[in-house]
Structures are given as structure tokens and as C-alpha cells.
Design a protein around this motif. Structure first.
Motif, PDB file in Angstrom:
ATOM      1  N   ILE A  40       0.834  -1.205   0.000  1.00  0.00           N
ATOM      2  CA  ILE A  40       0.000   0.000   0.000  1.00  0.00           C
ATOM      3  C   ILE A  40       0.865   1.249   0.000  1.00  0.00           C
ATOM      4  O   ILE A  40       0.630   2.199  -0.758  1.00  0.00           O
ATOM      5  CB  ILE A  40      -0.959  -0.024   1.203  1.00  0.00           C
ATOM      6  CG1 ILE A  40      -1.971  -1.164   1.036  1.00  0.00           C
ATOM      7  CG2 ILE A  40      -1.680   1.323   1.364  1.00  0.00           C
ATOM      8  CD1 ILE A  40      -2.840  -1.410   2.250  1.00  0.00           C
ATOM      9  N   TRP A  41       1.883   1.255   0.844  1.00  0.00           N
ATOM     10  CA  TRP A  41       2.810   2.388   0.875  1.00  0.00           C
ATOM     11  C   TRP A  41       3.484   2.575  -0.491  1.00  0.00           C
ATOM     12  O   TRP A  41       3.653   3.703  -0.970  1.00  0.00           O
ATOM     13  CB  TRP A  41       3.886   2.162   1.924  1.00  0.00           C
ATOM     14  CG  TRP A  41       3.523   2.478   3.330  1.00  0.00           C
ATOM     15  CD1 TRP A  41       3.390   1.601   4.367  1.00  0.00           C
ATOM     16  CD2 TRP A  41       3.298   3.783   3.897  1.00  0.00           C
ATOM     17  NE1 TRP A  41       3.086   2.261   5.534  1.00  0.00           N
ATOM     18  CE2 TRP A  41       3.033   3.603   5.277  1.00  0.00           C
ATOM     19  CE3 TRP A  41       3.299   5.072   3.375  1.00  0.00           C
ATOM     20  CZ2 TRP A  41       2.765   4.676   6.131  1.00  0.00           C
ATOM     21  CZ3 TRP A  41       3.032   6.139   4.223  1.00  0.00           C
ATOM     22  CH2 TRP A  41       2.772   5.928   5.582  1.00  0.00           C
TER      23      TRP A  41
ATOM     24  N   LEU B  97       1.223   4.314  -2.930  1.00  0.00           N
ATOM     25  CA  LEU B  97       1.048   5.727  -2.589  1.00  0.00           C
ATOM     26  C   LEU B  97       2.219   6.555  -3.120  1.00  0.00           C
ATOM     27  O   LEU B  97       2.024   7.608  -3.744  1.00  0.00           O
ATOM     28  CB  LEU B  97       0.931   5.891  -1.075  1.00  0.00           C
ATOM     29  CG  LEU B  97      -0.366   5.399  -0.426  1.00  0.00           C
ATOM     30  CD1 LEU B  97      -0.236   5.381   1.093  1.00  0.00           C
ATOM     31  CD2 LEU B  97      -1.544   6.269  -0.852  1.00  0.00           C
TER      32      LEU B  97
ATOM     33  N   PRO C 102       8.527   4.069   6.705  1.00  0.00           N
ATOM     34  CA  PRO C 102       7.245   3.903   7.410  1.00  0.00           C
ATOM     35  C   PRO C 102       7.333   3.130   8.721  1.00  0.00           C
ATOM     36  O   PRO C 102       6.506   3.335   9.612  1.00  0.00           O
ATOM     37  CB  PRO C 102       6.394   3.132   6.389  1.00  0.00           C
ATOM     38  CG  PRO C 102       6.962   3.478   5.064  1.00  0.00           C
ATOM     39  CD  PRO C 102       8.438   3.634   5.301  1.00  0.00           C
TER      40      PRO C 102
ATOM     41  N   VAL D 236       4.278  10.957   1.452  1.00  0.00           N
ATOM     42  CA  VAL D 236       2.929  10.391   1.363  1.00  0.00           C
ATOM     43  C   VAL D 236       2.426  10.060   2.766  1.00  0.00           C
ATOM     44  O   VAL D 236       3.219   9.880   3.693  1.00  0.00           O
ATOM     45  CB  VAL D 236       2.900   9.119   0.486  1.00  0.00           C
ATOM     46  CG1 VAL D 236       3.141   9.470  -0.967  1.00  0.00           C
ATOM     47  CG2 VAL D 236       3.910   8.093   0.964  1.00  0.00           C
ATOM     48  N   GLN D 237       1.115   9.977   2.900  1.00  0.00           N
ATOM     49  CA  GLN D 237       0.502   9.674   4.186  1.00  0.00           C
ATOM     50  C   GLN D 237      -0.422   8.466   4.077  1.00  0.00           C
ATOM     51  O   GLN D 237      -1.039   8.229   3.035  1.00  0.00           O
ATOM     52  CB  GLN D 237      -0.306  10.868   4.700  1.00  0.00           C
ATOM     53  CG  GLN D 237       0.544  12.035   5.170  1.00  0.00           C
ATOM     54  CD  GLN D 237      -0.297  13.095   5.838  1.00  0.00           C
ATOM     55  OE1 GLN D 237      -1.453  13.313   5.494  1.00  0.00           O
ATOM     56  NE2 GLN D 237       0.275  13.769   6.828  1.00  0.00           N
ATOM     57  N   ARG D 238      -0.490   7.733   5.178  1.00  0.00           N
ATOM     58  CA  ARG D 238      -1.397   6.583   5.268  1.00  0.00           C
ATOM     59  C   ARG D 238      -2.060   6.627   6.641  1.00  0.00           C
ATOM     60  O   ARG D 238      -1.388   6.854   7.652  1.00  0.00           O
ATOM     61  CB  ARG D 238      -0.623   5.288   5.084  1.00  0.00           C
ATOM     62  CG  ARG D 238      -1.468   4.023   5.185  1.00  0.00           C
ATOM     63  CD  ARG D 238      -0.614   2.778   4.970  1.00  0.00           C
ATOM     64  NE  ARG D 238      -1.400   1.555   5.132  1.00  0.00           N
ATOM     65  CZ  ARG D 238      -0.882   0.327   5.074  1.00  0.00           C
ATOM     66  NH1 ARG D 238       0.419   0.172   4.856  1.00  0.00           N
ATOM     67  NH2 ARG D 238      -1.665  -0.735   5.228  1.00  0.00           N
ATOM     68  N   THR D 239      -3.356   6.389   6.673  1.00  0.00           N
ATOM     69  CA  THR D 239      -4.101   6.429   7.927  1.00  0.00           C
ATOM     70  C   THR D 239      -4.543   5.031   8.334  1.00  0.00           C
ATOM     71  O   THR D 239      -5.059   4.264   7.519  1.00  0.00           O
ATOM     72  CB  THR D 239      -5.323   7.352   7.809  1.00  0.00           C
ATOM     73  OG1 THR D 239      -4.876   8.685   7.545  1.00  0.00           O
ATOM     74  CG2 THR D 239      -6.139   7.356   9.093  1.00  0.00           C
TER      75      THR D 239
ATOM     76  N   THR E 291      -2.271   8.618  11.674  1.00  0.00           N
ATOM     77  CA  THR E 291      -1.838   9.017  10.332  1.00  0.00           C
ATOM     78  C   THR E 291      -0.331   9.159  10.333  1.00  0.00           C
ATOM     79  O   THR E 291       0.230   9.933  11.109  1.00  0.00           O
ATOM     80  CB  THR E 291      -2.499  10.334   9.896  1.00  0.00           C
ATOM     81  OG1 THR E 291      -3.923  10.151   9.845  1.00  0.00           O
ATOM     82  CG2 THR E 291      -2.005  10.761   8.527  1.00  0.00           C
TER      83      THR E 291
ATOM     84  N   THR F 244       3.285   9.727   8.094  1.00  0.00           N
ATOM     85  CA  THR F 244       3.905  10.273   6.889  1.00  0.00           C
ATOM     86  C   THR F 244       5.201   9.532   6.632  1.00  0.00           C
ATOM     87  O   THR F 244       5.990   9.301   7.560  1.00  0.00           O
ATOM     88  CB  THR F 244       4.197  11.774   7.042  1.00  0.00           C
ATOM     89  OG1 THR F 244       2.971  12.483   7.240  1.00  0.00           O
ATOM     90  CG2 THR F 244       4.888  12.323   5.797  1.00  0.00           C
TER      91      THR F 244
END
Length: 262
Positions: free
Chosen positions: A20-21, A24, A148, A196-199, A248, A250
């Protein structure tokens, strides 16, 4: 920290953790790369196909070949609906199994720090490119706080553990990337940072997803219950939540591109 080999063998676990990262960051990377449609591509270190699938969807390639050392990852990639037109095979980034000048574009997505000799890896990228071809990569800023998994790895170190890390983390630095591309004889070399960001819905999701990483999962599985509780609570303190309990994060990657002279 010990420098042991990280083995990526579980494509499904990789998908939940890093796939997923990768997409993104890959979206931003391809926006920046803006390659022409209809090119012949090689995706070096294609893993479970997370970026390869994005590449096909975004760039309408004439051909995509992917290589990776892990049959487990390749098996997952071959089952992706979006990769039915790609050809995927086991291969080494330092000995790419294709003839000179075979491709129009060569890419590595989150790979370079795992290549034992990054310079040799770049030489191989350049070798399989035709004149005017493009070589590009993006890699988490492993030494600049962009990875990450940093909150968990930092807490592991804080309690005396030595998590396994990639062998060539210096190859993630933007100046090193620029130097590698320039030394390989590429021109029009450009670099950029990608953020990029992931929540995550809550801490439990953040924790369970990241335990699937090979740099974390095996070490955690070997811990005693008290030590595991200590690690978990230490990590919780490092990742603040919002009013709904969501986390969240980054992450930052460094990217480089360059062209083989015509």
C-alpha cells in the motif's frame, strides 16, 4: 545493528504492510516521471507486483518484464488481475537476464538498498536500456527518518533489540542517488523527495499491519510476553492518535531519474 538478509517471501503480507505504501509513493513518482505511453519496461525487484500493476494501469506500456529473487513474491504478483500482460521471472538485479539495449525504461521501486552492490545494480539497469532510455527509482529515506516502520524500529532499539535492516541504506540518500546515476553515465539527472501519508483506523491496525514486515515480525515473535508488552506500549507512545483514535503516518522517499544519451 546486525546486517542480516531480509527475505520477502510472503506476497500477501507484503501487500498489507508495504504494498500500500509503495503504491502511494508510486503514484507521485509516476506523475513526476511522466513517461511516454507505449514503452518497453523492466521492473527490477518487482516483488509482489504492487508497483508493476500501477505502472501498467498508468503508462499503457507496450511490454512489461518484471524480475525478483523471491518466488513467493512472484507467485502473488502472477495472481494479480492487472498483471496478466506482464512477464514475471526470478532474477537478480546485479545480473539482469536480458540482452543489452532491450528496454526503453528501467525502474526499481523500493529496491536499491537491498541490492548488495548498488553501483552494479545501476550498471545493469543502464546495460539493458536502449539509447535515450530512462532509468529511475524511488526509495524510502532510510537514514533521514522517512521509513514507514521507523517508530517500531526505533522503539526496538530503545529496549536493546537489533532489528534487521537493509544492507545498503546509504543508497537511499538523495545525494548518493544523484551520484550513482551520474557515475553510470546517465544525463539529465534529476532528484526529488516524495512525501505520502497513510491512515490506520486505530493502534491495533497499525500494530498488526507492521508486524507483517520481515524486519519486525520474526523478532517480535521471539520476544517474551513482558518484553512484547513493553515494546507495544513504547510504540504506542511514539504514534499519536487523533480524536477518533486514528493514526496518520507520513513517509518520505527519495527519487531519481536520468536518461541514457542518445
Amino acid at each position: 545493528m546486525t546486517e542480516q538478509v531480509l527475505r520477502f517471501v510472503d506476497g500477501a503480507a507484503y501487500e498489507q504492510n508495504m504494498g500500500i505504501w509503495s503504491r502511494l509513493a508510486g503514484e507521485v513518482f509516476l506523475d513526476w516521471l511522466a513517461p511516454p505511453l507505449g514503452l518497453r519496461w523492466i521492473d527490477i525487484g518487482c516483488g509482489n507486483g504492487a508497483f508493476t500493476e500501477l505502472l501498467i494501469a498508468r503508462c499503457a506500456p507496450a511490454e512489461v518484464q518484471g524480475i525478483d529473487p523471491s518466488e513467493g513474491q512472484l507467485d502473488y504478483a502472477r495472481r494479480r488481475p492487472g498483471l496478466h500482460t506482464a512477464k514475471l521471472l526470478q532474477g537478480d538485479a546485479m545480473a539482469i537476464p536480458f540482452a543489452d539495449g532491450r528496454f526503453d525504461a528501467a525502474v526499481m521501486a523500493l529496491v536499491l538498498v537491498f541490492v548488495p552492490d548498488p553501483r552494479k545494480g545501476i550498471e545493469e539497469m543502464v546495460r539493458v536500456l536502449g539509447r535515450g532510455g530512462i532509468a529511475a527509482t524511488y526509495m524510502w529515506d532510510m537514514l533521514g527518518g522517512g521509513f514507514p516502520l521507523d517508530p517500531i524500529l526505533a522503539e526496538m532499539r530503545a529496549i536493546g533489540l537489533s532489528p534487521t535492516r537493509p544492507p545498503r541504506m546509504e543508497a537511499s540518500q538523495i545525494e548518493m542517488l544523484r551520484q550513482l546515476w551520474t557515475d553510470a553515465g546517465l544525463e539529465k539527472v534529476e532528484t526529488r523527495e516524495i512525501a505520502v501519508q497513510r491512515t490506520f483506523a486505530n493502534f491495533d491496525e497499525f500494530w498488526s499491519v507492521n508486524l507483517k514486515a520481515p524486519s519486525i515480525g520474526p523478532a517480535v515473535a521471539a520476544m517474551s510476553a513482558p518484553d512484547l508488552d513493553k515494546l507495544r506500549e513504547g510504540v504506542r507512545a511514539r504514534v499519536p492518535t487523533d480524536s477518533s483514535g486514528r493514526i496518520t503516518r507520513t513517509a518520505r522517499a527519495n527519487a531519481v531519474r536520468g536518461h541514457l544519451p542518445k
